[in-house]
Design a protein around this motif. Structure first.
Motif, short mmCIF file in Angstrom:
data_model
loop_
_atom_site.label_atom_id
_atom_site.label_comp_id
_atom_site.label_asym_id
_atom_site.label_seq_id
_atom_site.Cartn_x
_atom_site.Cartn_y
_atom_site.Cartn_z
N SER A 215 97.65 -22.70 -33.52
CA SER A 215 96.54 -23.04 -34.40
C SER A 215 95.94 -21.80 -35.04
CB SER A 215 95.46 -23.79 -33.60
OG SER A 215 94.28 -23.96 -34.37
N ARG A 216 95.80 -20.72 -34.26
CA ARG A 216 95.24 -19.48 -34.81
C ARG A 216 96.13 -18.90 -35.91
NH1 ARG A 216 93.66 -18.46 -29.39
NH2 ARG A 216 95.53 -17.22 -29.01
N ILE A 217 97.44 -18.97 -35.69
CA ILE A 217 98.36 -18.47 -36.72
C ILE A 217 98.23 -19.29 -38.00
CG2 ILE A 217 100.80 -18.22 -37.34
CD1 ILE A 217 101.38 -17.63 -34.40
N HIS A 218 98.20 -20.61 -37.84
CA HIS A 218 98.16 -21.49 -39.00
C HIS A 218 96.86 -21.34 -39.79
CE1 HIS A 218 97.55 -25.50 -41.01
NE2 HIS A 218 98.74 -25.15 -41.47
N GLN A 219 95.77 -21.10 -39.09
CA GLN A 219 94.47 -21.02 -39.75
C GLN A 219 94.16 -19.63 -40.30
OE1 GLN A 219 91.28 -23.00 -37.55
NE2 GLN A 219 92.81 -24.24 -36.49
N ASP A 220 95.03 -18.67 -40.01
CA ASP A 220 94.86 -17.32 -40.54
C ASP A 220 95.74 -17.20 -41.79
OD1 ASP A 220 95.31 -14.52 -41.07
OD2 ASP A 220 94.62 -14.06 -39.05
N ASP A 221 95.11 -17.12 -42.95
CA ASP A 221 95.86 -17.13 -44.21
C ASP A 221 96.91 -16.03 -44.25
OD1 ASP A 221 94.37 -19.26 -45.05
OD2 ASP A 221 92.98 -18.07 -46.28
N GLU A 222 96.55 -14.82 -43.82
CA GLU A 222 97.48 -13.69 -43.88
C GLU A 222 98.68 -13.94 -42.96
OE1 GLU A 222 99.30 -9.82 -44.19
OE2 GLU A 222 98.10 -11.09 -45.52
N ARG A 223 98.39 -14.29 -41.71
CA ARG A 223 99.49 -14.46 -40.76
C ARG A 223 100.34 -15.69 -41.07
NH1 ARG A 223 99.30 -11.63 -35.05
NH2 ARG A 223 98.25 -9.73 -35.73
N ARG A 224 99.73 -16.73 -41.56
CA ARG A 224 100.51 -17.91 -41.94
C ARG A 224 101.54 -17.54 -43.00
NH1 ARG A 224 96.57 -20.93 -43.42
NH2 ARG A 224 96.83 -20.76 -45.69
N GLY A 225 101.16 -16.64 -43.91
CA GLY A 225 102.06 -16.21 -44.95
C GLY A 225 103.25 -15.41 -44.43
N TRP A 226 103.08 -14.76 -43.28
CA TRP A 226 104.20 -14.03 -42.69
C TRP A 226 105.39 -14.94 -42.45
CZ3 TRP A 226 101.77 -10.72 -38.16
CH2 TRP A 226 100.82 -9.84 -38.69
N TYR A 227 105.08 -16.18 -42.07
CA TYR A 227 106.14 -17.11 -41.67
C TYR A 227 106.55 -18.04 -42.83
CZ TYR A 227 104.49 -15.53 -37.12
OH TYR A 227 104.11 -14.75 -36.06
N LEU A 228 105.57 -18.63 -43.49
CA LEU A 228 105.90 -19.60 -44.52
C LEU A 228 106.44 -18.95 -45.78
CD1 LEU A 228 102.94 -22.14 -44.19
CD2 LEU A 228 105.26 -22.33 -43.26
N ASP A 229 105.93 -17.77 -46.12
CA ASP A 229 106.34 -17.11 -47.36
C ASP A 229 107.18 -15.86 -47.12
OD1 ASP A 229 104.79 -19.00 -48.74
OD2 ASP A 229 102.99 -17.77 -48.49
N ALA A 230 107.28 -15.44 -45.85
CA ALA A 230 107.98 -14.19 -45.51
C ALA A 230 107.43 -13.03 -46.33
CB ALA A 230 109.48 -14.33 -45.71
N ARG A 231 106.09 -13.00 -46.46
CA ARG A 231 105.42 -11.93 -47.20
C ARG A 231 104.22 -11.46 -46.39
NH1 ARG A 231 109.44 -12.41 -49.55
NH2 ARG A 231 109.88 -12.68 -51.78
N ALA A 232 103.86 -10.18 -46.54
CA ALA A 232 102.72 -9.64 -45.81
C ALA A 232 102.10 -8.48 -46.57
CB ALA A 232 103.15 -9.17 -44.41
N ASP A 233 100.78 -8.35 -46.49
CA ASP A 233 100.10 -7.20 -47.08
C ASP A 233 100.29 -5.96 -46.22
OD1 ASP A 233 99.16 -8.75 -49.18
OD2 ASP A 233 97.28 -9.25 -48.15
N ASP A 234 100.42 -6.17 -44.92
CA ASP A 234 100.65 -5.05 -44.00
C ASP A 234 102.06 -4.51 -44.21
OD1 ASP A 234 101.35 -3.52 -41.63
OD2 ASP A 234 99.63 -4.43 -40.63
N ALA A 235 102.16 -3.23 -44.58
CA ALA A 235 103.47 -2.65 -44.91
C ALA A 235 104.44 -2.72 -43.75
CB ALA A 235 103.29 -1.19 -45.36
N ARG A 236 103.93 -2.63 -42.51
CA ARG A 236 104.82 -2.66 -41.35
C ARG A 236 105.46 -4.03 -41.20
NH1 ARG A 236 100.40 -1.16 -37.07
NH2 ARG A 236 99.41 -2.76 -38.37
#
Length: 258
Positions: A215-236
């Motif tokens: 639930s925490r992953i899904h409700q976190d816009d940034e982290r949700r994007g790591w999985y659904l869009d395979a994109r991240a603002d964090d360079a690492r």
């Protein structure tokens, strides 16, 4: 009954909840037994998960108050830094002990006895100062290492679900998970199901992570994007996800060198 016929207190402190204070208690009891003190008659004071710079430690304040009321003849502690890492409260304790005629014993230190007349106090002060300087140097080295690792793009702290750290310390998605771990693609599928209306509880049943974590992953816009869009603002994270975006050869390269 104590063969010394004294009123005795002990004090222990742990800095974090993970620290085990039992070795402090064992050392104190061993010292007491060697010196004819019945350990069952010792009044125990202890502060757990408390910094030595915390002036409001409840048990430490209670001990100082009891010393000032002259309730004790002796206080035993494991190490001088357990009492305080702050000069003002450190001196406050020893001034109270000196005024009340209390002997302070340290079971793990350069001196094991600080008497009300000041005998042993100078050595205790030097020991405390050296320990604090070593602590400052350690903190400085740790902070430098963290800054260096971050600059190099290495991942520090808790590893996100579906990811792992490789041998060089860089984040990588888990594409071939073991039976007892969640893979990146499994978490992505779970989030896609939730986006389609599935419940957290039902979706989490197929994962090792808890419903709350999902639930925490899904409700976190940034982290949700790591999985659904395979994109991240964090360079690492973005670099780690390059392997997912590369396509068919992802499985062959996961966990490889930079």
């Amino acid at each position: 009954m104590n063969t010394t016929d004294e009123d005795v207190a002990s004090y222990v402190r742990s800095s974090t909840a993970d620290q085990d204070e039992q070795h402090q208690l064992d050392d104190i009891d061993e010292w007491a037994e060697r010196n004819g003190i019945d350990t069952s008659q010792i009044d125990r004071y202890a502060d757990y998960a408390k910094s030595g710079t915390d002036v409001g430690r409840e048990q430490f304040r209670a001990l100082i108050d009891a010393v000032e009321r002259e309730e004790y003849d002796r206080v035993i502690t494991w190490e001088i830094s357990r009492l305080s890492r702050l000069g003002s409260t450190y001196q406050e304790f020893f001034e109270a002990a000196a005024d009340a005629g209390v002997v302070v014993n340290v079971t793990n230190g350069w001196t094991d006895t600080i008497r009300p007349d000041g005998t042993g106090k100078l050595i205790a002060d030097i020991s405390a100062a050296v320990a604090e300087e070593e602590r400052r140097k350690l903190i400085s080295r740790v902070n430098s290492g963290i800054k260096r690792a971050r600059k190099q793009g290495k991942w520090l702290g808790e590893t996100p679900g579906g990811f792992e750290r490789n041998d060089q310390g860089y984040l990588r998605p888990i594409l071939n998970p073991d039976p007892d771990e969640d893979g990146y693609l499994e978490i992505r599928a779970a989030l896609e199901a939730i986006e389609e209306g599935a419940s957290y509880r039902a979706t989490a049943d197929g994962l090792t992570m808890t419903r709350q974590t999902l639930s925490r992953i899904h409700q976190d816009d940034e982290r949700r994007g790591w999985y659904l869009d395979a994109r991240a603002d964090d360079a690492r994270v973005s670099e780690a996800l390059e392997i997912v975006n590369d396509g068919d050869d992802a499985h062959d390269r996961v966990g490889g060198e930079r």
